[in-house]
Design a protein around this motif. Structure first.
Motif, PDB file in Angstrom:
ATOM      1  N   ARG A 287      57.867   9.421   0.142  1.00 39.62           N
ATOM      2  CA  ARG A 287      57.013   8.607  -0.725  1.00 39.62           C
ATOM      3  C   ARG A 287      57.100   7.113  -0.431  1.00 39.62           C
ATOM      4  O   ARG A 287      56.153   6.355  -0.692  1.00 39.62           O
ATOM      5  N   LYS A 288      58.215   6.662   0.079  1.00 40.27           N
ATOM      6  CA  LYS A 288      58.382   5.226   0.320  1.00 40.27           C
ATOM      7  C   LYS A 288      57.735   4.766   1.620  1.00 40.27           C
ATOM      8  O   LYS A 288      57.737   3.567   1.912  1.00 40.27           O
TER       9      LYS A 288
ATOM     10  N   GLU B 264      54.408   4.062   3.263  1.00 39.25           N
ATOM     11  CA  GLU B 264      53.050   3.813   2.780  1.00 39.25           C
ATOM     12  C   GLU B 264      52.054   3.807   3.937  1.00 39.25           C
ATOM     13  O   GLU B 264      52.295   3.196   4.977  1.00 39.25           O
TER      14      GLU B 264
END
Length: 241
Positions: free
Chosen positions: A131-132, A134
């Motif tokens: 998730r981190k 981008e």
């Protein structure tokens, strides 16, 4: 627009996917699965043909197989590296298509780009789920996506498969898709230099290698794959007895 697909097949060069898992893709598509192909390079260092002819041939092969979409990531042929730049290009495509399964190059092979691509694709599949990290597509942020499975098809070298797919009814479609690459494979009238894949023996190997895997597994023709993790089955449905 919904870009979601079931299977994303990735190859270092245009024609890798057709040679390695073309029969499996044709079979899956016939069963209603949606498939996209991503070529990492344009195959511009190939002895025969050009980047332009390879692009035309790749488009024709995709039409023969019936894939939903085919893209080229335009990485550097012959110089694939497991770099952040190349990983992120693949992550963006994985997040765009959100495949359940990814097919990737062989884990070891004659062409150095193939094994490099195998690791590059595998790492990108993992990173795509973080998730981190981008990414954006069309100016919009992409959601993380981790394919459930990554399978590696088999190419030049004889690698012991972890499982095979019965392509008995789809070998002809596979060969037709491969032969869309007219500049690359055997043509007795061609005046271009002979390469390892431009021989009559290599063309015939598409059949006899599939036939041998079929012999070992109890079907007529098969394609083999290796898997990165142990596969759990809910039941015995789908196994050829």
């Amino acid at each position: 627009m919904n870009d979601k697909i079931d299977i994303l097949a990735i190859g270092a060069h245009p024609d890798d996917v057709e040679l390695g898992c073309g029969g499996t893709l044709a079979k899956l598509i016939s069963e209603g699965k949606t498939v996209a192909i991503a070529d990492l390079t344009q195959g511009e260092l190939g002895t025969r043909g050009t980047a332009e002819t390879r692009a035309e041939e790749a488009k024709k092969a995709a039409e023969i197989l019936g894939v939903k979409e085919r893209v080229n990531l335009k990485m550097k042929d012959g110089f694939l590296t497991n770099s952040e730049e190349y990983q992120m290009r693949i992550v963006e495509k994985i997040r765009k298509y959100r495949p359940e399964i990814v097919f990737a190059n062989a884990i070891d092979d004659r062409h150095p780009d193939h094994a490099k691509a195998a690791k590059l694709i595998s790492d990108a599949c993992f990173l795509s789920g973080l998730r981190k990290i981008e990414t954006k597509s069309g100016g919009e942020a992409q959601e993380p996506w981790c394919p459930k499975l990554v399978f590696h098809y088999i190419q030049w070298k004889h690698i012991e498969p972890d499982f095979v797919i019965d392509i008995s009814s789809f070998l002809d479609k596979k060969i037709e898709a491969c032969l869309a690459y007219k500049t690359q494979f055997y043509d007795p009238k061609s005046t271009e230099p002979v390469t390892p894949i431009a021989t009559k023996d290599f063309l015939e190997s598409l059949t006899y290698r599939a036939q041998d895997l079929g012999r070992l597994s109890g079907v007529t023709y098969a394609e083999g794959f290796t898997t990165e993790k142990l596969i759990a089955m809910k039941n015995f449905d789908g196994i050829v007895w």
